[in-house]
Design a protein around this motif. Sequence first.
Motif, PDB file in Angstrom:
ATOM      1  N   ASP A 331     -53.193  44.312   2.101  1.00  0.00           N
ATOM      2  CA  ASP A 331     -53.220  43.302   3.166  1.00  0.00           C
ATOM      3  C   ASP A 331     -51.873  43.201   3.873  1.00  0.00           C
ATOM      4  O   ASP A 331     -51.812  43.104   5.106  1.00  0.00           O
ATOM      5  CB  ASP A 331     -53.604  41.943   2.575  1.00  0.00           C
ATOM      6  CG  ASP A 331     -54.989  41.943   1.973  1.00  0.00           C
ATOM      7  OD1 ASP A 331     -55.940  41.567   2.673  1.00  0.00           O
ATOM      8  OD2 ASP A 331     -55.112  42.358   0.808  1.00  0.00           O
ATOM      9  N   THR A 332     -50.788  43.225   3.090  1.00  0.00           N
ATOM     10  CA  THR A 332     -49.457  43.169   3.699  1.00  0.00           C
ATOM     11  C   THR A 332     -49.168  44.432   4.494  1.00  0.00           C
ATOM     12  O   THR A 332     -48.637  44.361   5.618  1.00  0.00           O
ATOM     13  CB  THR A 332     -48.388  42.967   2.611  1.00  0.00           C
ATOM     14  OG1 THR A 332     -48.595  41.699   1.973  1.00  0.00           O
ATOM     15  CG2 THR A 332     -46.991  43.016   3.204  1.00  0.00           C
ATOM     16  N   ALA A 333     -49.518  45.581   3.949  1.00  0.00           N
ATOM     17  CA  ALA A 333     -49.315  46.848   4.683  1.00  0.00           C
ATOM     18  C   ALA A 333     -50.057  46.812   6.006  1.00  0.00           C
ATOM     19  O   ALA A 333     -49.537  47.250   7.047  1.00  0.00           O
ATOM     20  CB  ALA A 333     -49.787  48.017   3.833  1.00  0.00           C
ATOM     21  N   LYS A 334     -51.290  46.308   5.980  1.00  0.00           N
ATOM     22  CA  LYS A 334     -52.096  46.233   7.204  1.00  0.00           C
ATOM     23  C   LYS A 334     -51.436  45.328   8.244  1.00  0.00           C
ATOM     24  O   LYS A 334     -51.312  45.699   9.418  1.00  0.00           O
ATOM     25  CB  LYS A 334     -53.489  45.708   6.850  1.00  0.00           C
ATOM     26  CG  LYS A 334     -54.436  45.581   8.035  1.00  0.00           C
ATOM     27  CD  LYS A 334     -55.812  45.103   7.574  1.00  0.00           C
ATOM     28  CE  LYS A 334     -56.755  44.977   8.772  1.00  0.00           C
ATOM     29  NZ  LYS A 334     -58.120  44.544   8.341  1.00  0.00           N
ATOM     30  N   GLU A 335     -50.990  44.153   7.812  1.00  0.00           N
ATOM     31  CA  GLU A 335     -50.367  43.216   8.757  1.00  0.00           C
ATOM     32  C   GLU A 335     -49.039  43.769   9.277  1.00  0.00           C
ATOM     33  O   GLU A 335     -48.668  43.517  10.437  1.00  0.00           O
ATOM     34  CB  GLU A 335     -50.179  41.852   8.101  1.00  0.00           C
ATOM     35  CG  GLU A 335     -51.503  41.126   7.870  1.00  0.00           C
ATOM     36  CD  GLU A 335     -51.323  39.689   7.414  1.00  0.00           C
ATOM     37  OE1 GLU A 335     -50.197  39.150   7.544  1.00  0.00           O
ATOM     38  OE2 GLU A 335     -52.315  39.096   6.941  1.00  0.00           O
ATOM     39  N   MET A 336     -48.325  44.504   8.445  1.00  0.00           N
ATOM     40  CA  MET A 336     -47.086  45.137   8.906  1.00  0.00           C
ATOM     41  C   MET A 336     -47.367  46.142  10.023  1.00  0.00           C
ATOM     42  O   MET A 336     -46.673  46.163  11.047  1.00  0.00           O
ATOM     43  CB  MET A 336     -46.381  45.846   7.748  1.00  0.00           C
ATOM     44  CG  MET A 336     -45.740  44.926   6.730  1.00  0.00           C
ATOM     45  SD  MET A 336     -45.108  45.828   5.273  1.00  0.00           S
ATOM     46  CE  MET A 336     -43.791  46.808   6.029  1.00  0.00           C
TER      47      MET A 336
END
Length: 414
Positions: A331-336
């Motif tokens: 999820d964090t990778a996606k938002e980054m």
Amino acid sequence: MDLRCEIICVGTELLLGDIVNTNSHFITKSLAEIGIDVYYHTVVGDNFERLTRAIENSFNRGMNLIITSGGLGPTDDDITKECISKYFNLNLVSHEESLKNIEKFVKSSRDNLTDANLKQGYVPEGSIVMKNLKGTAPGIIIENEDKIVINLPGPPSELYDMFNNLVKPYLKNKSECKYYSEFLRLYGTNEGDINGILSDLFENSVQTLAPYVGKDDLVLRITTKCRNDEEGRDVISKLKEEVYKRVGKFIYAEGEVNVEELLYMELKKRNFKISFGESLTAGMLSSRFVNVSGASEFFEESFITYSNESKMKNLSVNFETLERFGAVSSDTAKEMAIGVLNRTSSQVSISTTGVAGPNESEGKKPGVVYIAVCVLGEVYVKELNIIGDRMRIRERATFDALVFAYEILKNMKI
């Protein structure tokens, strides 16, 4: 003529590890291009008796071509041509053109010639002398019945120039064929697994299929002896087709090209720009991409967001996402990745986040990595579990991120 070659590199400094022996690699690769088999590599110190014995051993075990590098300099321990001359019972004679070349080089840096310099101007009687355009020591070719010895200078800049311009054309006339090779590049697998799948193909007597581990990936080299490239492509076509049937899902590219170059070419096809959001890799992605000449045309910007605060501030990662899933998460990778596109005018972004180690983070083990690629707003995420130390994890994550982005773009309709 069926040439069977041994390469003998001369120099005590090679045995001591003071100098890396790049000459053997260069000569072997160059000979393969013109269909000449290299059977042995030998390194000998600056010792007359041992070098003479190495020459004798080579011919005794069936070699008919010896290529030496080194030992042609002006000092007393430069003994290569002296050993060769003694072996073939040849006198060393003065070579006028070489002496003039030596004088020209020496006088460009100092005023006087020494006896040591003049030593380099003596060659075995009846030999073919090759002019050294990069230094003072001439190259020497001795043909004696069914034996050929080629003496080359040791400094790579001199050897490469002499080999490409003089030795290669000479040997091409002696060989009736060449080697043709194609390279298949794989990732997401390992040498052991590939060996199990392709083991029966490694026994092919007409073509050679050989795996070797590169810095980033696994390479399969398919090689055959042929008269020209067209014949070579035809001979290996069936074997190549069979390899694709069995392991095609792991093959991401062909040839001797870097993944950053492949990604660059896909961006260029679409006139897309790329930007990066890096946590785990901390600049490695952008640094590797700019290795490509012309990268500035398609590389816009890079964000190194190592802390959670930086991820929120610079890439608009939600606090709730970090609290619920952690910095090391899909999820964090996606938002980054989405945040990078929102901050730039790029059409493509890559983000990386993970645990480099040596300690766990957020309850996740070292080697857990998430990569996200965003293309025109659509996001693709990949999870990796990389084994290795801190540097290996970061390097492998960088490579996999570039391959992931390349494969996504490659499979898109332009």
